[in-house]
Each structure stands twice: as structure tokens, then as C-alpha cells.
Write an enzyme that holds these catalytic residues in place. Sequence first.
Site, mmCIF file in Angstrom:
data_model
loop_
_atom_site.group_PDB
_atom_site.id
_atom_site.type_symbol
_atom_site.label_atom_id
_atom_site.label_comp_id
_atom_site.label_asym_id
_atom_site.label_seq_id
_atom_site.Cartn_x
_atom_site.Cartn_y
_atom_site.Cartn_z
ATOM 1 N N GLY A 197 0.465 -0.715 -0.070
ATOM 2 C CA GLY A 197 0.127 -0.253 0.044
ATOM 3 C C GLY A 197 0.991 1.675 -0.205
ATOM 4 O O GLY A 197 1.789 1.477 0.138
ATOM 5 N N GLY A 200 1.868 5.967 4.388
ATOM 6 C CA GLY A 200 0.372 6.504 5.549
ATOM 7 C C GLY A 200 -0.715 5.820 5.602
ATOM 8 O O GLY A 200 -1.421 6.157 6.558
ATOM 9 N N THR A 201 -1.037 4.576 4.419
ATOM 10 C CA THR A 201 -1.590 3.586 4.794
ATOM 11 C C THR A 201 -2.588 3.231 6.718
ATOM 12 O O THR A 201 -3.269 2.448 6.648
ATOM 13 C CB THR A 201 -2.355 3.517 3.863
ATOM 14 O OG1 THR A 201 -1.292 2.192 3.358
ATOM 15 C CG2 THR A 201 -2.679 3.829 2.257
ATOM 16 N N GLY A 202 -1.137 2.761 6.696
ATOM 17 C CA GLY A 202 -1.165 2.225 7.863
ATOM 18 C C GLY A 202 -1.120 0.482 8.310
ATOM 19 O O GLY A 202 -1.521 -0.079 9.216
ATOM 20 N N LYS A 203 -0.011 0.330 7.314
ATOM 21 C CA LYS A 203 0.538 -0.936 7.334
ATOM 22 C C LYS A 203 1.023 -1.206 8.708
ATOM 23 O O LYS A 203 1.219 -2.677 9.551
ATOM 24 C CB LYS A 203 1.222 -1.053 5.769
ATOM 25 C CG LYS A 203 0.594 -0.560 4.535
ATOM 26 C CD LYS A 203 1.983 -0.707 3.349
ATOM 27 C CE LYS A 203 2.874 -0.236 3.515
ATOM 28 N NZ LYS A 203 2.534 1.492 3.246
ATOM 29 N N GLU A 420 -8.290 32.680 -11.131
ATOM 30 C CA GLU A 420 -8.727 31.476 -10.314
ATOM 31 C C GLU A 420 -9.901 31.626 -10.914
ATOM 32 O O GLU A 420 -10.661 30.394 -10.485
ATOM 33 C CB GLU A 420 -8.829 31.731 -8.764
ATOM 34 C CG GLU A 420 -7.270 32.106 -8.814
ATOM 35 C CD GLU A 420 -7.103 30.127 -8.483
ATOM 36 O OE1 GLU A 420 -7.642 30.018 -8.890
ATOM 37 O OE2 GLU A 420 -5.768 30.349 -9.248
#
Length: 598
Positions: A197, A200-203, A420
Site C-alpha cells: 500500500g 501512511g495507510t496503516g500497514k 482563479e
Amino acid sequence: MQNRWLRGVITIVFVVLFISLLMQFLRTPQRSVAQQPYSTLLAAAQARQVRTALLDSSTHTVTWTTTQGKRFATVYPEGGSAQLATLLDADGVSVSATRPPTPSVWLSVISNFLPALLIIGLFYLLFRQGQGGNRMLAFGKSQARVQLDPQRRVTFNDVAGLDEEKQELEEIVDFLKNPKRYLELGARIPKGVILFGPPGTGKTLLAKAVAGEAGVPFFSEVGSSFVEMFVGVGASRVRDLFEQAKKNAPCIVFIDELDAVGRMRGAGYGGGNDEREQTLNQLLVEMDGFGVNEGIIVMAATNRPDVLDPALLRPGRFDRQIVVNRPDLKGRLAILKVHTRNKPLAPDVDLELIARRTPGFTGADLENLTNEAALLAARARQKMITTANFLEAAERVMAGPQKKSRVITDREKRVVAFHESGHALVGMMVPHGDPIDKVTIIPRGMAMGYTMPIPTEDRYLVTKDQILDKVAMALGGRAAEQIVFGEISTGAQDDLEKSTRMVRQMITEYGMSDELGPLTYGTRQEQVFLGRDLMRERNYSEEVASAIDKAIRRIVFQQYERAKSILLEHRSALNRLAMALLEKETLEKEELAALVQA
């Protein structure tokens, strides 16, 4: 405390020795006497012009004084002191001699013991570099950190937004708690689980939660810590890691950043003797060397699965492969609830709104967002965290802090306002554009201003029309500058890069070109979920490359003209948006809708 006392004693001893040497040097008389040849001394003595002579046998020097009171020094031949004294005495010279100097006690002590002290101190410093002063002897030992404290353990309650991934790992937790249930049925629990993954996805958090739920020791190691400059050290550390795991079974061995040691063999320049390859070979052997039901579960994490060696991923080593993706809207909401459960929130805080405004955020991003919101609230001397703190924190994470102190001219500010406004107006007029949530001309990070579209739902498939609408919106700022000012600026550089990249992907990867047809051009080596657009390997002819360039140019020009036509058709709305931005600097969703519909 004892080590500190010992270091202090050693320091004092070295200081005393240094001061003693310095004092001994300063006490040595340093007198300058004119030098004369040996023949001159004999001639002066025969002429009765020498009054006294002082012989120093240690330096073979005679210091003599003339009848006029002048003082000279002469070096005489070695072994000739007695003969010289006889000659001088015969010529009526008063001859005397000095005793050999007695060496100083301090100098003797220093010369005899200083080398030994220096060697002892050197060995002491070398041994102090490691844990317990024994690093040199433990060079090949594993550096894994073991977590045994039940008070600090992480459980599945601390992991949110990964429901499917937790379900995949629950049977491993159950096996570690109740191994007999599986052994009686002859079931084979996976030896290894690898987590893929984006960062920062929590592995790592998932791996810790498995150990925390099972209540077993957790050995944590980083792949790069196995690889040293000396061949064989990494393999020794791998062996030691698994020996420790077997002594503490049941347990979990977690290897983070597995790609640092598990890269495909034969891809480097070290050959079979390369340290990394030797370490990988030992890891493969160790994962085959323990039984299935010994209670050791090997978990690993990486965001580069494409570079791993195939032998590492085969069944029997890493049997189960779990992809940990970025969380969706529901997952982001659950993660925000976890990270805010111990924080004082104001009654107006709507976590679902914050989750909708943070598409693409990982668990680490959301944790950073909640921390930034708390810091902003503390900076403002607030007692509770408000929605405004969360929204400002989200923009800080995405675009950086505001640059209100940046001084820009009135013309530049006017150009940015129309630029913008062009983005926002085109984005609101195209049929498949995402709702525009905010437009601002306050500089933030590297941007002079920005337009923030927020999708209403998570998308996993994108159509051709949606891509073309995004390209038209990206080119709307440059089109507005050309319409209003009759010239263009460098402010559209990032817009041009994004639009060109989207069109190129649409043609070469998704097969959405009418001229080139439903074909893929070039091969990618990266996994899709990593979110990187690396250079593709070219596997087509020059004619096809020319056709791709022509198709990209045609589509980009078409969307640029489309954006210009939209802005010309709604020129009054463009002016209203720009004037409102110049006055207020920031426009929210409701204000934008009112100005366009006016």
C-alpha cells in the site's frame, strides 16, 4: 551513574597529565648562546683568552667565557671530554663539569604510563559505542525491538477505515490465541503476511494491532538494518532474529520496508557475493526453516511490491498478500473519530464534512490534520477545537501555510483573481465537473491562489468526458488571462503540466483516442495504487509517437478553446467573481453560486 563517575575520573587524569607535561616543558631553561667551532675554542685557549669552561657530557657541549666576559657554546667530539679538559687546564682555564640531569618523577610516570592509559581509553570508548559496552562482540546480533508491555499495545480498536483488512488478519489472531483448534482440523495458518500500500495507510499499525489483539511479543525490524557494508553481517542478524523469535513463540516478527532487503536478485552489480543478496538468501532459508504451527507469524510491509524477489512472495513464505488502500469516505470518517476521541471538540464540529473535504487523505494525513487543528486551537488560546480549525488544517496539509505577508502588486493580484475565477467558472459550467467548494487568492505554499473542487463521492472509475472536463477546467485560468488582459503569464505552468499529463494518460494508458484506438502504448513497472506516473517503457514506432503527440496537441487545444468559449459566454459572471475575490480574497461555495447565478 557509575559510568558517568568513571568518565569523570578518566577526564581528570588526562587533564592532570597534560598540565604536568606543559609545566615540565615550561621549566626547561631555554637560553640562547652564540655557537663557535671547536677549533676556535682551542685557539682561544692557547692564546690565554678563555677564563672558564663548563663541560656538559650529556649534550657534548662546552660553554666557555672569554676574558672580555663574552659567552659562547661549542660542541666537542664524542668521547673527547677528558682530553678537552686536559688541554684547557694546561692553558690555565678554570674547567668544571655538570652532572647528568636527573629525570623528573612526573616525566618518568608520564613516559611510562601514558601510552598504556591511551590504549585503555581507546578500547573503553570502542566498547562503549554499543549497548552495554559490547557492540563489537554483538555486531552480528539482531537489532529488532521487542514490545512486551501490555499497557502500550495497539489493538484493532485503534485501527479504523480498514475493515476488510482486519477481517483478513482476525484468523491469525485467533490462531495465536487458540492454536489447538486449527491443529485438530489439520489447518495450515499462513507463515507470512505481506502488506502492500501507499505510505501512511496503516500497514505498520495493522501489524502492531495483530500482536496487541493476540497478546504475544512483537519483534519489529526495518529491512535496511539487515544490510551492512560487511558481507555476512545481515545474514547473521537474520539468523539471530529468528532464533529469538523461536525462544519467544508464539510471537510476530514484523519487517518494515521489506523492499530494502527483498529486492529482486540479479538486478544489482554485486553478483552472488553482494551483501543484500546474501541477506535475502538467508531470509528465504529461515522462512522455510520453521514449521507451520510453531507459532511464529512473519509480517512485512512495503510500498514497492513490484521490485520484490518472486521467491519471497511464493506460497510457503508469504502466503497471504493484503493490499492496504487509501480509505474511502466512510473510512476517513472512522479514522477521524479515532484520532479525535481524546480531543475537546466544539459542538459545531462535523467530522463527516471534514471527511468529505479530504479526499485521497491517508490515515497518517488525517492524524496530522487533527494534530494541526489542535495546534491552531492552542495558538488561538481556545478551549475547544472548532470546525474552522479543522478546515484551515486541511488546507495547510494540502497546500501549505498562508502567505499573507507576501507583497504582490495590484496588477498581479488582479491577474490571479481572474485566473482563479476562470478555473472556478469553467469548473461550474462543465457537465461532469466536481462542485467548487472554495476559491481564494491568498498565497499558500508555492501557489499564488487556488481553486478547491470537492467530489461528492469516491470514484473508482473515470470516464473520458470527466477527464476532458478536468482538462478544460485546468486550462480555464490561462484562458481567462488571455481574454481579459490579452496576454498570458507564467501562473499557468502547473495547469499545463496537469492537463498534458491527463491527456497523455488518456491516450497511451486508457485507449480513449479516436485516432489511435483502444490500445495501450508503453509499459509501466509501477503499481497503480502508488499514485506515481513514472516514465513508460517505449514499445512503439516513431510514427506512432508522432501520432500520439498530434493527438495530445489536438485534444489540449480543443479543451482550451472550449474553456475560452465558456468564459466568453459568461463574461459578466467572470467579472463578478474576480471583483468579489479582489474585495474579499476568499469565496465559499454559496457565494460562488450566488455570483454566477446573479
